[in-house]
Design a protein around this motif. Sequence first.
Motif, PDB file in Angstrom:
ATOM      1  N   PHE A  53       0.839  -1.202   0.000  1.00 12.46           N
ATOM      2  CA  PHE A  53       0.000   0.000   0.000  1.00 12.46           C
ATOM      3  C   PHE A  53       0.872   1.249   0.000  1.00 12.46           C
ATOM      4  O   PHE A  53       0.406   2.344  -0.323  1.00 12.46           O
ATOM      5  CB  PHE A  53      -0.933  -0.010   1.209  1.00 12.46           C
ATOM      6  N   SER A  54       2.161   1.078   0.344  1.00 12.55           N
ATOM      7  CA  SER A  54       3.109   2.184   0.262  1.00 12.55           C
ATOM      8  C   SER A  54       3.145   2.780  -1.142  1.00 12.55           C
ATOM      9  O   SER A  54       3.395   3.976  -1.308  1.00 12.55           O
ATOM     10  CB  SER A  54       4.504   1.705   0.653  1.00 12.55           C
ATOM     11  N   ARG A  55       2.917   1.953  -2.143  1.00  7.66           N
ATOM     12  CA  ARG A  55       2.922   2.464  -3.527  1.00  7.66           C
ATOM     13  C   ARG A  55       1.766   3.433  -3.760  1.00  7.66           C
ATOM     14  O   ARG A  55       1.904   4.415  -4.502  1.00  7.66           O
ATOM     15  CB  ARG A  55       2.857   1.304  -4.513  1.00  7.66           C
ATOM     16  N   VAL A  56       0.632   3.162  -3.141  1.00  6.18           N
ATOM     17  CA  VAL A  56      -0.497   4.083  -3.242  1.00  6.18           C
ATOM     18  C   VAL A  56      -0.172   5.383  -2.520  1.00  6.18           C
ATOM     19  O   VAL A  56      -0.380   6.481  -3.045  1.00  6.18           O
ATOM     20  CB  VAL A  56      -1.768   3.438  -2.663  1.00  6.18           C
ATOM     21  N   LEU A  57       0.375   5.256  -1.301  1.00  7.33           N
ATOM     22  CA  LEU A  57       0.656   6.457  -0.503  1.00  7.33           C
ATOM     23  C   LEU A  57       1.815   7.274  -1.053  1.00  7.33           C
ATOM     24  O   LEU A  57       1.979   8.436  -0.673  1.00  7.33           O
ATOM     25  CB  LEU A  57       0.926   6.061   0.953  1.00  7.33           C
ATOM     26  N   GLU A  58       2.628   6.698  -1.936  1.00  5.52           N
ATOM     27  CA  GLU A  58       3.647   7.486  -2.644  1.00  5.52           C
ATOM     28  C   GLU A  58       2.996   8.485  -3.590  1.00  5.52           C
ATOM     29  O   GLU A  58       3.558   9.543  -3.872  1.00  5.52           O
ATOM     30  CB  GLU A  58       4.551   6.568  -3.473  1.00  5.52           C
ATOM     31  N   ARG A  59       1.816   8.147  -4.084  1.00  5.45           N
ATOM     32  CA  ARG A  59       1.164   8.939  -5.130  1.00  5.45           C
ATOM     33  C   ARG A  59      -0.043   9.733  -4.644  1.00  5.45           C
ATOM     34  O   ARG A  59      -0.438  10.716  -5.276  1.00  5.45           O
ATOM     35  CB  ARG A  59       0.731   8.011  -6.277  1.00  5.45           C
ATOM     36  N   VAL A  60      -0.638   9.267  -3.539  1.00  5.62           N
ATOM     37  CA  VAL A  60      -1.880   9.865  -3.052  1.00  5.62           C
ATOM     38  C   VAL A  60      -1.739  10.163  -1.564  1.00  5.62           C
ATOM     39  O   VAL A  60      -1.354   9.274  -0.804  1.00  5.62           O
ATOM     40  CB  VAL A  60      -3.071   8.901  -3.270  1.00  5.62           C
ATOM     41  N   PRO A  61      -2.060  11.370  -1.105  1.00  5.20           N
ATOM     42  CA  PRO A  61      -2.028  11.623   0.339  1.00  5.20           C
ATOM     43  C   PRO A  61      -3.033  10.717   1.045  1.00  5.20           C
ATOM     44  O   PRO A  61      -4.160  10.541   0.587  1.00  5.20           O
ATOM     45  CB  PRO A  61      -2.436  13.095   0.455  1.00  5.20           C
ATOM     46  N   GLY A  62      -2.607  10.134   2.136  1.00  7.45           N
ATOM     47  CA  GLY A  62      -3.512   9.234   2.835  1.00  7.45           C
ATOM     48  C   GLY A  62      -2.888   8.707   4.095  1.00  7.45           C
ATOM     49  O   GLY A  62      -1.876   9.213   4.582  1.00  7.45           O
ATOM     50  N   ALA A  63      -3.501   7.669   4.637  1.00  9.06           N
ATOM     51  CA  ALA A  63      -3.013   7.086   5.880  1.00  9.06           C
ATOM     52  C   ALA A  63      -3.398   5.620   5.954  1.00  9.06           C
ATOM     53  O   ALA A  63      -4.428   5.193   5.420  1.00  9.06           O
ATOM     54  CB  ALA A  63      -3.564   7.836   7.087  1.00  9.06           C
ATOM     55  N   TYR A  64      -2.552   4.871   6.632  1.00  2.00           N
ATOM     56  CA  TYR A  64      -2.750   3.451   6.882  1.00  2.00           C
ATOM     57  C   TYR A  64      -2.732   3.269   8.394  1.00  2.00           C
ATOM     58  O   TYR A  64      -1.976   3.948   9.102  1.00  2.00           O
ATOM     59  CB  TYR A  64      -1.603   2.677   6.233  1.00  2.00           C
ATOM     60  N   LEU A  65      -3.568   2.384   8.896  1.00  2.56           N
ATOM     61  CA  LEU A  65      -3.605   2.182  10.337  1.00  2.56           C
ATOM     62  C   LEU A  65      -3.798   0.712  10.657  1.00  2.56           C
ATOM     63  O   LEU A  65      -4.140  -0.093   9.794  1.00  2.56           O
ATOM     64  CB  LEU A  65      -4.698   3.027  10.990  1.00  2.56           C
ATOM     65  N   PHE A  66      -3.544   0.376  11.903  1.00  2.00           N
ATOM     66  CA  PHE A  66      -3.675  -0.997  12.374  1.00  2.00           C
ATOM     67  C   PHE A  66      -4.904  -1.111  13.265  1.00  2.00           C
ATOM     68  O   PHE A  66      -5.364  -0.140  13.863  1.00  2.00           O
ATOM     69  CB  PHE A  66      -2.430  -1.413  13.165  1.00  2.00           C
ATOM     70  N   LEU A  67      -5.405  -2.354  13.356  1.00  2.00           N
ATOM     71  CA  LEU A  67      -6.541  -2.650  14.223  1.00  2.00           C
ATOM     72  C   LEU A  67      -6.241  -3.934  14.984  1.00  2.00           C
ATOM     73  O   LEU A  67      -6.016  -4.993  14.384  1.00  2.00           O
ATOM     74  CB  LEU A  67      -7.819  -2.820  13.385  1.00  2.00           C
ATOM     75  N   GLY A  68      -6.205  -3.841  16.302  1.00  2.00           N
ATOM     76  CA  GLY A  68      -5.986  -5.019  17.113  1.00  2.00           C
ATOM     77  C   GLY A  68      -7.122  -6.009  16.968  1.00  2.00           C
ATOM     78  O   GLY A  68      -8.292  -5.645  17.140  1.00  2.00           O
ATOM     79  N   ALA A  69      -6.786  -7.255  16.643  1.00  2.00           N
ATOM     80  CA  ALA A  69      -7.798  -8.295  16.450  1.00  2.00           C
ATOM     81  C   ALA A  69      -7.435  -9.548  17.240  1.00  2.00           C
ATOM     82  O   ALA A  69      -7.697 -10.671  16.814  1.00  2.00           O
ATOM     83  CB  ALA A  69      -7.952  -8.621  14.963  1.00  2.00           C
ATOM     84  N   ALA A  70      -6.823  -9.339  18.401  1.00  2.00           N
ATOM     85  CA  ALA A  70      -6.371 -10.466  19.217  1.00  2.00           C
ATOM     86  C   ALA A  70      -7.553 -11.339  19.626  1.00  2.00           C
ATOM     87  O   ALA A  70      -8.597 -10.837  20.058  1.00  2.00           O
ATOM     88  CB  ALA A  70      -5.646  -9.950  20.451  1.00  2.00           C
ATOM     89  N   ALA A  71      -7.366 -12.645  19.499  1.00  2.00           N
ATOM     90  CA  ALA A  71      -8.412 -13.597  19.880  1.00  2.00           C
ATOM     91  C   ALA A  71      -8.259 -13.948  21.354  1.00  2.00           C
ATOM     92  O   ALA A  71      -8.138 -15.115  21.731  1.00  2.00           O
ATOM     93  CB  ALA A  71      -8.337 -14.840  19.009  1.00  2.00           C
ATOM     94  N   GLY A  72      -8.284 -12.943  22.198  1.00  2.00           N
ATOM     95  CA  GLY A  72      -8.123 -13.126  23.634  1.00  2.00           C
ATOM     96  C   GLY A  72      -8.131 -11.784  24.311  1.00  2.00           C
ATOM     97  O   GLY A  72      -7.858 -10.747  23.687  1.00  2.00           O
ATOM     98  N   ASP A  73      -8.465 -11.774  25.596  1.00  2.00           N
ATOM     99  CA  ASP A  73      -8.532 -10.514  26.325  1.00  2.00           C
ATOM    100  C   ASP A  73      -7.157  -9.890  26.523  1.00  2.00           C
ATOM    101  O   ASP A  73      -7.036  -8.677  26.668  1.00  2.00           O
ATOM    102  CB  ASP A  73      -9.210 -10.739  27.681  1.00  2.00           C
TER     103      ASP A  73
END
Length: 389
Positions: A331-351
Amino acid sequence: MGLREDLIDLRRRLHRRPEIGLDLPGTQRQVLAALDGLPLEISTGAALSSVTAVLRGARPGPVVLLRGDMDALPVTELAGVPYASEVPGAMHACGHDLHTAGLVGAAHLLAERRGELAGDVVLMFQPGEEGYDGAGLMIEEGVLDAAGRPADAAYGLHVLAALFPRGVFAARPGPLMSAAAGLFVRVVGAGGHGATPHEAADPIPAACEMVTALQTMVGRRYSPFEPVVVTVGAFHAGTLRNVIPDEAVFEATVRTFSAAAGEQIARESVRLCEGIAAAHGLRAEVRFEPEYPVTVNDPREYDFVAGTARDLFGAGRFTLMEHPVPGSEDFSRVLERVPGAYLFLGAAAGDDHRGLPGNHSPRARFDDDVLFDGAVLLAELAARRLARG
């Protein structure tokens, strides 16, 4: 079933039938079926089984791109979930099944709001993120101009099995993920008997010296505030303990967090290996191959993403990352050309996410209860960015 349940069902169907690389015909069919009936302009890829869908807003405005990757990994699943992979040697060990279902969810949510949208949304369903540069191929095939004009902003998210608590979004401005490159070295000597090494030209000691010298170079040529990682993951030489081979070969992955550091190590790693070979009276064939650039979040777009996530889910559901991560992402290739942002989402299968198997592990497990929240955030990012103009 409601949309939340539909997305979980889609994710689990995708998980059972993972596909690897650029050719994902079954996954493509499932995505097309899940989008059927929505007011979308849909096209599929030529060089890869991508899906590009354009949602036209009721009024003119900017173009926002949302991306979800679809491919799996060549991993045999050991996670023990009831919807485990039914394909030997393939597994959604990186959570791209959640990304695909989440982007489908965003499409449904945005279609419901089409009448209030001023602008267009491009939905980028991408194969081949895991080492195949699917983003680059989709860019070549025109995904950034799919709405008939260039995208003005781009957003995406990635689930993580172990790094953050379940349901927590995380990002940072500037470098988020490293650039990746490959270093390929073939040391050419002259084989002989292990008992008479002076009558041969042994490539193994020289190759071993190169491996050690690369680590020393990182520690002595680069600032500790400019992270560089060189890891030799493959080393092959010889067939018997008493036979000196003609050649030794090794391969390394190289991770950097700035274009300047990447350019520097591209030059210096090649020069180092060639010089060590020459000092031993040998020859080195050295190839440095850039793979993906640094994933860089536009500071303004990061602020927008962080503010939107906090507004939707509360301040405790978003965290500012202190450091980037050394994984890489096309996705870095997209962000090289277009202003934007990438983010993470915790999806841990446990508390408690700490100590759980992480992404790419055959035991990785992702809690699909976070799926709907990811879809809601992507849809809201697109809607609010269009409203911003």
